[in-house]
Scaffold this motif. Structure first.
Motif, mmCIF file in Angstrom:
data_model
loop_
_atom_site.group_PDB
_atom_site.id
_atom_site.type_symbol
_atom_site.label_atom_id
_atom_site.label_comp_id
_atom_site.label_asym_id
_atom_site.label_seq_id
_atom_site.Cartn_x
_atom_site.Cartn_y
_atom_site.Cartn_z
ATOM 1 N N HIS A 1 0.846 -1.185 0.000
ATOM 2 C CA HIS A 1 0.000 0.000 0.000
ATOM 3 C C HIS A 1 0.883 1.235 0.000
ATOM 4 O O HIS A 1 2.107 1.143 0.147
ATOM 5 C CB HIS A 1 -0.916 0.010 1.245
ATOM 6 N N HIS B 1 1.039 5.616 1.270
ATOM 7 C CA HIS B 1 0.468 6.779 1.973
ATOM 8 C C HIS B 1 0.813 8.005 1.130
ATOM 9 O O HIS B 1 1.969 8.431 1.104
ATOM 10 C CB HIS B 1 1.055 6.918 3.377
ATOM 11 N N ILE C 1 -3.707 3.879 0.283
ATOM 12 C CA ILE C 1 -4.132 3.251 -0.968
ATOM 13 C C ILE C 1 -3.600 1.826 -0.944
ATOM 14 O O ILE C 1 -2.399 1.604 -1.154
ATOM 15 C CB ILE C 1 -3.602 3.997 -2.202
ATOM 16 N N THR C 2 -4.467 0.859 -0.631
ATOM 17 C CA THR C 2 -4.075 -0.540 -0.646
ATOM 18 C C THR C 2 -4.133 -1.016 -2.092
ATOM 19 O O THR C 2 -5.198 -1.013 -2.710
ATOM 20 C CB THR C 2 -5.006 -1.377 0.242
ATOM 21 N N ALA D 1 -7.483 -1.326 -4.365
ATOM 22 C CA ALA D 1 -7.756 -0.204 -5.270
ATOM 23 C C ALA D 1 -7.900 -0.671 -6.711
ATOM 24 O O ALA D 1 -8.753 -0.184 -7.456
ATOM 25 C CB ALA D 1 -6.645 0.835 -5.145
ATOM 26 N N SER E 1 -12.176 -1.709 -6.638
ATOM 27 C CA SER E 1 -12.717 -0.351 -6.679
ATOM 28 C C SER E 1 -14.242 -0.390 -6.695
ATOM 29 O O SER E 1 -14.854 -1.350 -7.167
ATOM 30 C CB SER E 1 -12.199 0.397 -7.917
ATOM 31 N N SER F 1 -13.088 -4.026 0.519
ATOM 32 C CA SER F 1 -12.601 -2.738 0.990
ATOM 33 C C SER F 1 -12.713 -2.680 2.495
ATOM 34 O O SER F 1 -13.779 -2.917 3.062
ATOM 35 C CB SER F 1 -13.416 -1.597 0.359
ATOM 36 N N SER G 1 -10.946 -0.172 5.608
ATOM 37 C CA SER G 1 -10.038 0.918 5.950
ATOM 38 C C SER G 1 -9.108 0.550 7.095
ATOM 39 O O SER G 1 -8.230 1.317 7.448
ATOM 40 C CB SER G 1 -10.855 2.151 6.336
#
Length: 225
Positions: free
Chosen positions: A109, A111, A181-182, A186, A190, A219, A221
């Motif tokens: 991922h 950042h 953003i993994t 993503a 999506s 998904s 978080s």
């Protein structure tokens, strides 16, 4: 000659402003305790904050990072953030990451808004990051308790528990909202699916495999620090 000097000075000024805007802006006050109550809040530095005169030590306190997280999920890892209202506008954040034995993975991922520094306090972690195009160099290291590793801002990175015991690490990030953003989520998970033909060509995969991947990813978080 003066025109050239002026142009150089202008370019340096533009570059300096770009670098300055690449991180969280500096606060214009001692602190800005986040608050959701618009009636009792005040705008400071563009943020809705508690009146500084009403701030208490509790606004700068969080308890619970000593509690192990539940790693009984598909990745075998869990991220526990330190939720401290007083961190608002200070440009930093902190999390605890737990990894299950042999399989605990914080998947690849990025950042987009923060550099991360990770310290291992328990277990053994295999960590790494990949540089940008065109080199795509892989930097990896096996970490033990007390070891520290840095993931530069924007670089794809990961952590994997390769040991037979639980692993625990703490990570600090240079933004109060670093973003996550993994990569797999993503690309294959999506909210509006990317056309499978695009992914099949991009990853050089059979379209059936792409369809299978798009049906499996989710998904969440809570992953990716």
């Amino acid at each position: 000659m003066k025109a050239v000097r002026f142009l150089v000075a202008f370019i340096l000024l533009v570059l300096a402003s770009k670098l300055a805007s690449a991180t969280d802006p500096s606060p214009l006050q001692d602190f800005c305790v986040a608050i959701n109550d618009a009636k009792n809040g005040v705008f400071v530095n563009g943020k809705l904050c508690k009146d500084p005169k009403l701030a208490t030590p509790q606004d700068f306190f969080f308890s619970g990072l000593n509690v192990p997280g539940n790693t009984s999920n598909q990745l075998g890892s869990v991220v526990t953030p330190a939720i401290v209202p007083g961190l608002n506008t200070l440009g930093i954040s902190l999390v605890r990451i737990d990894y299950a034995p042999y399989r605990g993975l914080n998947p690849p991922h990025t950042h987009p808004r923060a550099t991360e520094i990770l310290v291992v306090v328990e277990g053994t972690l295999y960590v790494g990051f990949v540089t940008s195009n065109p080199d795509n160099r892989l930097f990896t290291k096996v970490l033990y308790p007390g070891d520290v590793f840095v993931f530069p801002v924007g670089m794809i990175h990961f952590q994997f528990n390769m040991g037979r015991t639980n692993a625990v690490a703490f990570a600090a990030l240079s933004s109060q909202d670093p973003g996550v953003i993994t990569i797999a989520n993503a690309v294959f998970g999506s909210e509006s699916a990317i056309n499978p033909d695009v992914l099949a060509q991009a990853f050089q995969l059979d379209k059936k495999i792409v369809d299978q991947l798009q049906s499996r990813f989710w998904s969440d978080s809570n992953y990716g620090v």
